[in-house]
Design a protein around this motif. Structure first.
Motif, PDB file in Angstrom:
ATOM      1  N   SER A  37      38.886 -14.250  50.326  1.00 26.84           N
ATOM      2  CA  SER A  37      39.133 -14.425  48.893  1.00 26.84           C
ATOM      3  C   SER A  37      40.579 -14.808  48.599  1.00 26.84           C
ATOM      4  O   SER A  37      40.845 -15.459  47.587  1.00 26.84           O
ATOM      5  CB  SER A  37      38.756 -13.159  48.122  1.00 26.84           C
ATOM      6  OG  SER A  37      39.652 -12.117  48.405  1.00 26.84           O
ATOM      7  N   LYS A  38      41.511 -14.429  49.467  1.00 26.51           N
ATOM      8  CA  LYS A  38      42.910 -14.841  49.273  1.00 26.51           C
ATOM      9  C   LYS A  38      43.063 -16.345  49.424  1.00 26.51           C
ATOM     10  O   LYS A  38      43.919 -16.948  48.785  1.00 26.51           O
ATOM     11  CB  LYS A  38      43.824 -14.161  50.298  1.00 26.51           C
ATOM     12  CG  LYS A  38      44.316 -12.827  49.887  1.00 26.51           C
ATOM     13  CD  LYS A  38      45.499 -12.349  50.696  1.00 26.51           C
ATOM     14  CE  LYS A  38      45.591 -12.859  52.095  1.00 26.51           C
ATOM     15  NZ  LYS A  38      46.660 -12.256  52.878  1.00 26.51           N
ATOM     16  N   MET A  42      35.297  -5.398  54.518  1.00 28.49           N
ATOM     17  CA  MET A  42      36.101  -5.621  53.318  1.00 28.49           C
ATOM     18  C   MET A  42      37.404  -6.341  53.633  1.00 28.49           C
ATOM     19  O   MET A  42      37.885  -7.149  52.825  1.00 28.49           O
ATOM     20  CB  MET A  42      36.377  -4.292  52.606  1.00 28.49           C
ATOM     21  CG  MET A  42      35.124  -3.644  52.057  1.00 28.49           C
ATOM     22  SD  MET A  42      34.124  -4.723  51.027  1.00 28.49           S
ATOM     23  CE  MET A  42      35.207  -4.953  49.646  1.00 28.49           C
ATOM     24  N   TYR A  65      38.374  -9.797  51.856  1.00 30.35           N
ATOM     25  CA  TYR A  65      39.667  -9.921  51.179  1.00 30.35           C
ATOM     26  C   TYR A  65      40.442 -11.130  51.692  1.00 30.35           C
ATOM     27  O   TYR A  65      41.014 -11.890  50.921  1.00 30.35           O
ATOM     28  CB  TYR A  65      40.486  -8.644  51.373  1.00 30.35           C
ATOM     29  CG  TYR A  65      41.889  -8.759  50.848  1.00 30.35           C
ATOM     30  CD1 TYR A  65      42.139  -8.766  49.490  1.00 30.35           C
ATOM     31  CD2 TYR A  65      42.967  -8.869  51.719  1.00 30.35           C
ATOM     32  CE1 TYR A  65      43.425  -8.894  49.006  1.00 30.35           C
ATOM     33  CE2 TYR A  65      44.255  -8.994  51.244  1.00 30.35           C
ATOM     34  CZ  TYR A  65      44.482  -9.004  49.884  1.00 30.35           C
ATOM     35  OH  TYR A  65      45.752  -9.139  49.415  1.00 30.35           O
ATOM     36  N   ARG A  66      40.443 -11.309  53.010  1.00 35.17           N
ATOM     37  CA  ARG A  66      41.181 -12.433  53.591  1.00 35.17           C
ATOM     38  C   ARG A  66      40.568 -13.767  53.180  1.00 35.17           C
ATOM     39  O   ARG A  66      41.285 -14.737  52.955  1.00 35.17           O
ATOM     40  CB  ARG A  66      41.229 -12.303  55.112  1.00 35.17           C
ATOM     41  CG  ARG A  66      42.150 -11.171  55.565  1.00 35.17           C
ATOM     42  CD  ARG A  66      42.058 -10.946  57.053  1.00 35.17           C
ATOM     43  NE  ARG A  66      42.277 -12.176  57.792  1.00 35.17           N
ATOM     44  CZ  ARG A  66      43.281 -12.386  58.635  1.00 35.17           C
ATOM     45  NH1 ARG A  66      44.156 -11.430  58.831  1.00 35.17           N
ATOM     46  NH2 ARG A  66      43.399 -13.510  59.269  1.00 35.17           N
TER      47      ARG A  66
END
Length: 62
Positions: free
Chosen positions: A45-46, A38, A42-43
């Motif tokens: 998607s940023k 995750m 997350y990284r």
């Protein structure tokens, strides 16, 4: 730098799958693998720009 994100995703997935396939499932290893997975997602998607940001920029300039 972006390769680190993909490496985190792959490592997290491998650890989660490994922890799930064992006969005596270790829940802590499974949770750790999912957390690493995750963090990688997350990284990634940023770094992807949002469509809403593009629409806001177009409306302000128009």
């Amino acid at each position: 730098m972006k390769y680190i994100n993909y490496i985190l995703i792959v490592i997290g997935a491998i650890v989660a799958i490994y922890a799930k396939t064992g006969t005596d499932q270790n829940q802590y290893i499974l949770i750790g693998g999912i957390v690493v997975l995750m963090i990688g997602v997350y990284r990634v998607s940023k770094a992807i720009p949002s469509r809403n940001d593009d629409e806001l920029d177009n409306n302000e300039n128009g």
